[in-house]
Design an enzyme around this catalytic site. Structure first.
Site, PDB file in Angstrom:
ATOM      1  N   ASP A 153      17.161  41.288  55.049  1.00 54.52           N
ATOM      2  CA  ASP A 153      17.589  42.328  55.987  1.00 54.52           C
ATOM      3  C   ASP A 153      16.968  42.118  57.364  1.00 54.52           C
ATOM      4  O   ASP A 153      17.570  42.460  58.385  1.00 54.52           O
ATOM      5  CB  ASP A 153      17.197  43.715  55.464  1.00 54.52           C
ATOM      6  CG  ASP A 153      18.049  44.178  54.300  1.00 54.52           C
ATOM      7  OD1 ASP A 153      19.187  43.694  54.168  1.00 54.52           O
ATOM      8  OD2 ASP A 153      17.574  45.028  53.521  1.00 54.52           O
ATOM      9  N   THR A 192       9.706  63.219  58.386  1.00 54.10           N
ATOM     10  CA  THR A 192       8.363  63.343  57.815  1.00 54.10           C
ATOM     11  C   THR A 192       7.392  62.552  58.690  1.00 54.10           C
ATOM     12  O   THR A 192       7.409  61.310  58.669  1.00 54.10           O
ATOM     13  CB  THR A 192       8.329  62.795  56.373  1.00 54.10           C
ATOM     14  OG1 THR A 192       9.333  63.458  55.596  1.00 54.10           O
ATOM     15  CG2 THR A 192       6.960  63.003  55.742  1.00 54.10           C
ATOM     16  N   PRO A 193       6.545  63.213  59.458  1.00 51.47           N
ATOM     17  CA  PRO A 193       5.686  62.502  60.410  1.00 51.47           C
ATOM     18  C   PRO A 193       4.782  61.456  59.752  1.00 51.47           C
ATOM     19  O   PRO A 193       4.570  60.379  60.328  1.00 51.47           O
ATOM     20  CB  PRO A 193       4.852  63.629  61.044  1.00 51.47           C
ATOM     21  CG  PRO A 193       5.692  64.855  60.882  1.00 51.47           C
ATOM     22  CD  PRO A 193       6.426  64.682  59.593  1.00 51.47           C
ATOM     23  N   LYS A 197      14.490  48.521  45.800  1.00 51.42           N
ATOM     24  CA  LYS A 197      13.978  47.419  46.624  1.00 51.42           C
ATOM     25  C   LYS A 197      12.457  47.298  46.578  1.00 51.42           C
ATOM     26  O   LYS A 197      11.913  46.192  46.690  1.00 51.42           O
ATOM     27  CB  LYS A 197      14.447  47.567  48.071  1.00 51.42           C
ATOM     28  CG  LYS A 197      15.943  47.334  48.255  1.00 51.42           C
ATOM     29  CD  LYS A 197      16.326  47.356  49.723  1.00 51.42           C
ATOM     30  CE  LYS A 197      17.797  47.047  49.927  1.00 51.42           C
ATOM     31  NZ  LYS A 197      18.164  46.922  51.340  1.00 51.42           N
ATOM     32  N   ALA A 203      15.167  50.050  55.140  1.00 49.02           N
ATOM     33  CA  ALA A 203      15.993  49.540  56.240  1.00 49.02           C
ATOM     34  C   ALA A 203      15.248  49.661  57.562  1.00 49.02           C
ATOM     35  O   ALA A 203      15.331  48.783  58.430  1.00 49.02           O
ATOM     36  CB  ALA A 203      17.315  50.297  56.307  1.00 49.02           C
ATOM     37  N   ASN A 262      15.303  42.505  48.883  1.00 48.39           N
ATOM     38  CA  ASN A 262      16.747  42.693  48.692  1.00 48.39           C
ATOM     39  C   ASN A 262      17.416  41.469  48.078  1.00 48.39           C
ATOM     40  O   ASN A 262      18.581  41.522  47.702  1.00 48.39           O
ATOM     41  CB  ASN A 262      17.437  43.065  50.011  1.00 48.39           C
ATOM     42  CG  ASN A 262      17.617  41.870  50.932  1.00 48.39           C
ATOM     43  OD1 ASN A 262      16.743  41.012  51.029  1.00 48.39           O
ATOM     44  ND2 ASN A 262      18.755  41.809  51.600  1.00 48.39           N
ATOM     45  N   TYR A 280      27.120  51.003  56.845  1.00 49.24           N
ATOM     46  CA  TYR A 280      28.398  50.307  56.980  1.00 49.24           C
ATOM     47  C   TYR A 280      29.484  51.086  56.259  1.00 49.24           C
ATOM     48  O   TYR A 280      29.271  51.668  55.210  1.00 49.24           O
ATOM     49  CB  TYR A 280      28.325  48.850  56.521  1.00 49.24           C
ATOM     50  CG  TYR A 280      28.022  48.594  55.062  1.00 49.24           C
ATOM     51  CD1 TYR A 280      29.043  48.615  54.114  1.00 49.24           C
ATOM     52  CD2 TYR A 280      26.744  48.270  54.644  1.00 49.24           C
ATOM     53  CE1 TYR A 280      28.776  48.329  52.787  1.00 49.24           C
ATOM     54  CE2 TYR A 280      26.470  47.996  53.318  1.00 49.24           C
ATOM     55  CZ  TYR A 280      27.495  48.022  52.384  1.00 49.24           C
ATOM     56  OH  TYR A 280      27.228  47.752  51.071  1.00 49.24           O
TER      57      TYR A 280
END
Length: 265
Positions: free
Chosen positions: A91, A141-142, A55, A120, A76, A213
């Site tokens: 999205d 991962t900060p 993406k 996402a 996307n 999903y």
């Protein structure tokens, strides 16, 4: 790509409207992304969807990028108009539509938490900040969580966005939220489970959205529903983003009921 429901739902929609289109899955290796995108016009494609992990990789090969795609750093959906390739991120609308359909659009000032900081999560973050939510981004991962929080603060006027390392998340943090979003692949077959700290602290009345999903509710959604939460599954988002992509390719409203029936068969 092998698990994708997109061919099923789009081909059902094309058939229902009598369109001479066909949607086919085309696996592409990372090193071939540029060549694949460049070949769309030459091969007579009207458009394409792009799945993880490509993406972001497609961005340099497109002629135009929508605002949502630019802000999300991910495409996307691609349309082909002659030799012009345009990239979109449907999205964002998919997330917003799914949340509003389940719980209305009164989210201004409400607290929302997103687990994840990838493509996402960026789409979900854009949708939630535009709805007026005060957003917390949580990631293992900060630095990734901090980057996404900073991006939303800069991109959306008036956005309120903070970040937390997953290791610093508490049950109280979870219980204070109006909206909880799993924007990772956790819960997908073979990908492990959403952390128990998140799932076990869901309370009645919260809106819990899982971008994964599957053929049935994920464990996260089953737990949330048992706690009295309003649950939104990844299929609802899938249909929303697919309907927008369908309209971009065809110029027609998507036959949503046909598409919904196709994915539930």
């Amino acid at each position: 790509m092998s698990h994708s429901l997109s061919p099923r739902l789009h081909n059902a929609a094309f058939a229902a409207l009598g369109l001479d289109y066909v949607y086919v899955p085309l696996p592409v290796r990372g090193k071939d992304v540029g060549a694949a995108v460049g070949g769309l016009a030459a091969l007579g494609f009207r458009g394409a969807n792009v799945t993880i992990p490509h993406k972001a990789a497609v961005l340099p090969y497109l002629d135009e990028i929508s605002e949502d795609a630019r802000l999300a750093g991910a495409v996307n959906t691609i349309t082909v108009d002659g030799a012009v390739l345009r990239g979109y991120n449907t999205d964002v609308d998919g997330v917003r539509g799914a949340l509003v359909a389940a719980a209305g659009d009164e989210f201004d000032g409400e607290a929302a938490l997103i687990l994840g900081a990838g493509g996402a999560a960026r789409a979900a973050a854009l949708a939630l900040t535009r709805l007026g939510c005060a957003l917390t981004v949580v990631n293992r991962t900060p630095a990734a969580a901090e980057r996404l929080a900073g991006l939303m603060t800069a991109a959306v006027p008036g956005a309120r966005c903070r970040w937390l390392a997953l290791s610093d998340l508490t049950g109280d943090d979870v219980r204070r939220q109006r909206v909880l979003v799993n924007a990772t692949s956790l819960g997908m077959s073979g990908e492990g489970k959403v952390p128990a700290l998140l799932a076990d602290n869901v309370t009645a009345g919260q809106v819990v959205f899982d971008a994964v999903y599957a053929s049935g509710p994920t464990d996260f959604l089953v737990t949330a529903q048992a706690a009295g939460a309003i649950v939104v599954d990844g299929l609802t988002m899938l249909l929303g983003q697919a309907a927008e992509a369908f309209s971009l390719w065809t110029g027609l409203p998507a036959p949503l009921e046909v598409m919904r029936d196709a994915v539930r068969r």
